[in-house]
Design a protein around this motif. Structure first.
Motif, PDB file in Angstrom:
ATOM      1  N   UNK A  63      -4.206  10.295 -12.097  1.00  0.00           N
ATOM      2  CA  UNK A  63      -3.032  10.706 -11.315  1.00  0.00           C
ATOM      3  C   UNK A  63      -3.150  10.245  -9.885  1.00  0.00           C
ATOM      4  N   UNK A  64      -4.389  10.314  -9.312  1.00  0.00           N
ATOM      5  CA  UNK A  64      -4.618   9.872  -7.944  1.00  0.00           C
ATOM      6  C   UNK A  64      -4.352   8.379  -7.817  1.00  0.00           C
ATOM      7  N   UNK A  65      -4.840   7.591  -8.800  1.00  0.00           N
ATOM      8  CA  UNK A  65      -4.626   6.148  -8.769  1.00  0.00           C
ATOM      9  C   UNK A  65      -3.145   5.816  -8.834  1.00  0.00           C
ATOM     10  N   UNK A  66      -2.420   6.491  -9.736  1.00  0.00           N
ATOM     11  CA  UNK A  66      -0.990   6.233  -9.882  1.00  0.00           C
ATOM     12  C   UNK A  66      -0.229   6.586  -8.616  1.00  0.00           C
ATOM     13  N   UNK A  67      -0.640   7.700  -7.952  1.00  0.00           N
ATOM     14  CA  UNK A  67       0.036   8.117  -6.728  1.00  0.00           C
ATOM     15  C   UNK A  67      -0.184   7.090  -5.623  1.00  0.00           C
ATOM     16  N   UNK A  68      -1.446   6.635  -5.492  1.00  0.00           N
ATOM     17  CA  UNK A  68      -1.767   5.648  -4.469  1.00  0.00           C
ATOM     18  C   UNK A  68      -1.012   4.352  -4.729  1.00  0.00           C
ATOM     19  N   UNK A  69      -0.988   3.916  -5.988  1.00  0.00           N
ATOM     20  CA  UNK A  69      -0.266   2.685  -6.325  1.00  0.00           C
ATOM     21  C   UNK A  69       1.228   2.830  -6.111  1.00  0.00           C
ATOM     22  N   UNK A  70       1.757   4.047  -6.324  1.00  0.00           N
ATOM     23  CA  UNK A  70       3.168   4.289  -6.073  1.00  0.00           C
ATOM     24  C   UNK A  70       3.500   4.137  -4.604  1.00  0.00           C
ATOM     25  N   UNK A  71       2.621   4.651  -3.751  1.00  0.00           N
ATOM     26  CA  UNK A  71       2.808   4.511  -2.303  1.00  0.00           C
ATOM     27  C   UNK A  71       2.733   3.041  -1.912  1.00  0.00           C
ATOM     28  N   UNK A  72       1.740   2.328  -2.493  1.00  0.00           N
ATOM     29  CA  UNK A  72       1.595   0.905  -2.208  1.00  0.00           C
ATOM     30  C   UNK A  72       2.828   0.130  -2.636  1.00  0.00           C
ATOM     31  N   UNK A  87      14.244  -3.456 -10.486  1.00  0.00           N
ATOM     32  CA  UNK A  87      13.359  -3.398 -11.646  1.00  0.00           C
ATOM     33  C   UNK A  87      12.481  -4.644 -11.723  1.00  0.00           C
ATOM     34  N   UNK A  88      13.066  -5.811 -11.513  1.00  0.00           N
ATOM     35  CA  UNK A  88      12.287  -7.049 -11.542  1.00  0.00           C
ATOM     36  C   UNK A  88      11.202  -7.041 -10.473  1.00  0.00           C
ATOM     37  N   UNK A  89      11.585  -6.667  -9.271  1.00  0.00           N
ATOM     38  CA  UNK A  89      10.626  -6.623  -8.172  1.00  0.00           C
ATOM     39  C   UNK A  89       9.558  -5.572  -8.446  1.00  0.00           C
ATOM     40  N   UNK A  90       9.997  -4.407  -8.919  1.00  0.00           N
ATOM     41  CA  UNK A  90       9.084  -3.289  -9.119  1.00  0.00           C
ATOM     42  C   UNK A  90       8.080  -3.528 -10.227  1.00  0.00           C
ATOM     43  N   UNK A  91       8.546  -4.016 -11.386  1.00  0.00           N
ATOM     44  CA  UNK A  91       7.628  -4.262 -12.502  1.00  0.00           C
ATOM     45  C   UNK A  91       6.629  -5.348 -12.130  1.00  0.00           C
ATOM     46  N   UNK A  92       7.085  -6.382 -11.436  1.00  0.00           N
ATOM     47  CA  UNK A  92       6.184  -7.442 -10.994  1.00  0.00           C
ATOM     48  C   UNK A  92       5.104  -6.885 -10.068  1.00  0.00           C
ATOM     49  N   UNK A  93       5.496  -6.014  -9.130  1.00  0.00           N
ATOM     50  CA  UNK A  93       4.523  -5.431  -8.207  1.00  0.00           C
ATOM     51  C   UNK A  93       3.592  -4.466  -8.925  1.00  0.00           C
ATOM     52  N   UNK A 107       2.593  -4.736 -11.907  1.00  0.00           N
ATOM     53  CA  UNK A 107       1.633  -5.575 -12.633  1.00  0.00           C
ATOM     54  C   UNK A 107       0.560  -6.101 -11.682  1.00  0.00           C
ATOM     55  N   UNK A 108       0.971  -6.537 -10.509  1.00  0.00           N
ATOM     56  CA  UNK A 108       0.021  -7.106  -9.538  1.00  0.00           C
ATOM     57  C   UNK A 108      -0.936  -6.049  -8.989  1.00  0.00           C
ATOM     58  N   UNK A 109      -0.455  -4.832  -8.764  1.00  0.00           N
ATOM     59  CA  UNK A 109      -1.311  -3.783  -8.198  1.00  0.00           C
ATOM     60  C   UNK A 109      -2.171  -3.093  -9.250  1.00  0.00           C
ATOM     61  N   UNK A 110      -1.898  -3.320 -10.531  1.00  0.00           N
ATOM     62  CA  UNK A 110      -2.642  -2.642 -11.582  1.00  0.00           C
ATOM     63  C   UNK A 110      -2.021  -1.345 -12.032  1.00  0.00           C
ATOM     64  N   UNK A 111      -0.935  -0.922 -11.372  1.00  0.00           N
ATOM     65  CA  UNK A 111      -0.291   0.339 -11.732  1.00  0.00           C
ATOM     66  C   UNK A 111       0.282   0.298 -13.143  1.00  0.00           C
ATOM     67  N   UNK A 112       0.831  -0.854 -13.537  1.00  0.00           N
ATOM     68  CA  UNK A 112       1.405  -0.966 -14.884  1.00  0.00           C
ATOM     69  C   UNK A 112       0.321  -0.820 -15.946  1.00  0.00           C
ATOM     70  N   UNK A 113      -0.813  -1.452 -15.726  1.00  0.00           N
ATOM     71  CA  UNK A 113      -1.908  -1.371 -16.693  1.00  0.00           C
ATOM     72  C   UNK A 113      -2.405   0.065 -16.838  1.00  0.00           C
ATOM     73  N   UNK A 114      -2.566   0.787 -15.724  1.00  0.00           N
ATOM     74  CA  UNK A 114      -2.988   2.185 -15.774  1.00  0.00           C
ATOM     75  C   UNK A 114      -1.994   3.030 -16.568  1.00  0.00           C
TER      76      UNK A 114
END
Length: 265
Positions: free
Chosen positions: A3-12, A235-241, A243-250
């Motif tokens: 949850x902490x990782x997802x929150x940080x990635x969301x802020x990023x 959505x295009x911008x967000x999903x791409x980001x 993927x790049x930050x690792x948030x999608x994989x988590x």
């Protein structure tokens, strides 16, 4: 920790949007997404596992100050609401030649259509395999054209399911031998077979290999094209980001899945 990782990635993610000067829509608006329950894409609204498609929407739009309202409803009504502009996003739609929706470029993953049966001896080896069995379909779902052609020629062979949780109810009919075959998205059907404990009753009988791979999308309402174009760009911008930050994989790990772009390479 997750949850902490997802929150940080969301802020990023939000920071990256702002750095890019990208503002897709007016601040603090409500974005309405609709679909019938279809895990692992979308599940029970408000639960800890709403499905990865819903969580993608929240991860992209909520850090930007928007409210994502996810509504469960029968698929046919969800289609009608999005086409009429009562909702913004239909979750998990295939593109079709006569589609009226607007679509982002980014997808929600590959749609692999497989066939499930209650008969261990039955195997899918091609369209001719469907002769002599009763088949369950869901009203409003997009099936391959040769399936629909058989439906037109032999309607007595089919049971068309309406209403809530159609996949779960068709699996119940399969278990009770009221139908013998059910085509469906592999990730979805196998999710419910496992969670309902039907491994001994429902068997994978084979999958259909499309000449061109088919993918699922967030389908956007044609009723407000400018708004939908902005949402699609987000959505295009967000999903791409993501993927790049690792948030999608988590996020996908939570549902036991892998990034479909990597699978496609």
């Amino acid at each position: 920790m997750r949850a902490m990782v997802l929150k940080v990635n969301g802020i990023l993610l939000c920071i990256l949007f702002l750095m890019a000067g990208y503002v897709p829509a007016s601040a603090q608006e409500t974005i309405v997404a609709v679909a019938d329950r279809w895990m692992p894409y979308n599940g029970r609204a408000g639960s800890s596992e709403e499905g990865y498609a819903v969580e993608i929407l929240r991860a992209i739009f909520e850090p930007m100050g928007h409210r994502v309202e996810y509504r469960e409803m029968p698929w046919k009504r969800a289609i009608e609401d999005v086409l009429a502009g009562k909702a913004d996003i239909l979750i998990g739609s295939l593109k079709s030649d006569n589609s009226k929706y607007l679509f982002p470029k980014e997808t929600l993953g590959k749609d692999l259509m497989c066939f499930y049966t209650n008969r261990p001896d039955w195997k899918f080896i091609g369209p001719e395999s469907l002769a002599g069995v009763r088949i369950g379909l869901v009203k409003g779902y997009i099936y391959r054209e040769w399936v629909l052609e058989r439906l037109r020629l032999s309607p007595h062979q089919f049971h068309i399911m309406h209403g809530d949780e159609p996949v779960v109810r068709l699996l119940g009919m399969l278990k009770d031998n009221r139908i013998q075959v059910m085509p469906g998205n592999k990730a979805v059907v196998e999710y419910y077979v496992k969670t309902l404990g039907l491994e001994k009753d429902v068997h994978l009988a084979g999958c259909f290999t499309d000449t061109k791979e088919k993918y699922l999308y967030f389908a956007l309402s044609p009723a407000q094209p400018e708004r939908s174009k902005a949402l699609g760009a987000s959505l295009d911008k967000g999903i791409s980001l993501m993927r790049k930050t690792g948030q999608l994989n988590h996020l996908l790990i939570k549902y036991g899945l892998k990034d479909w772009v990597r699978l496609r390479k």
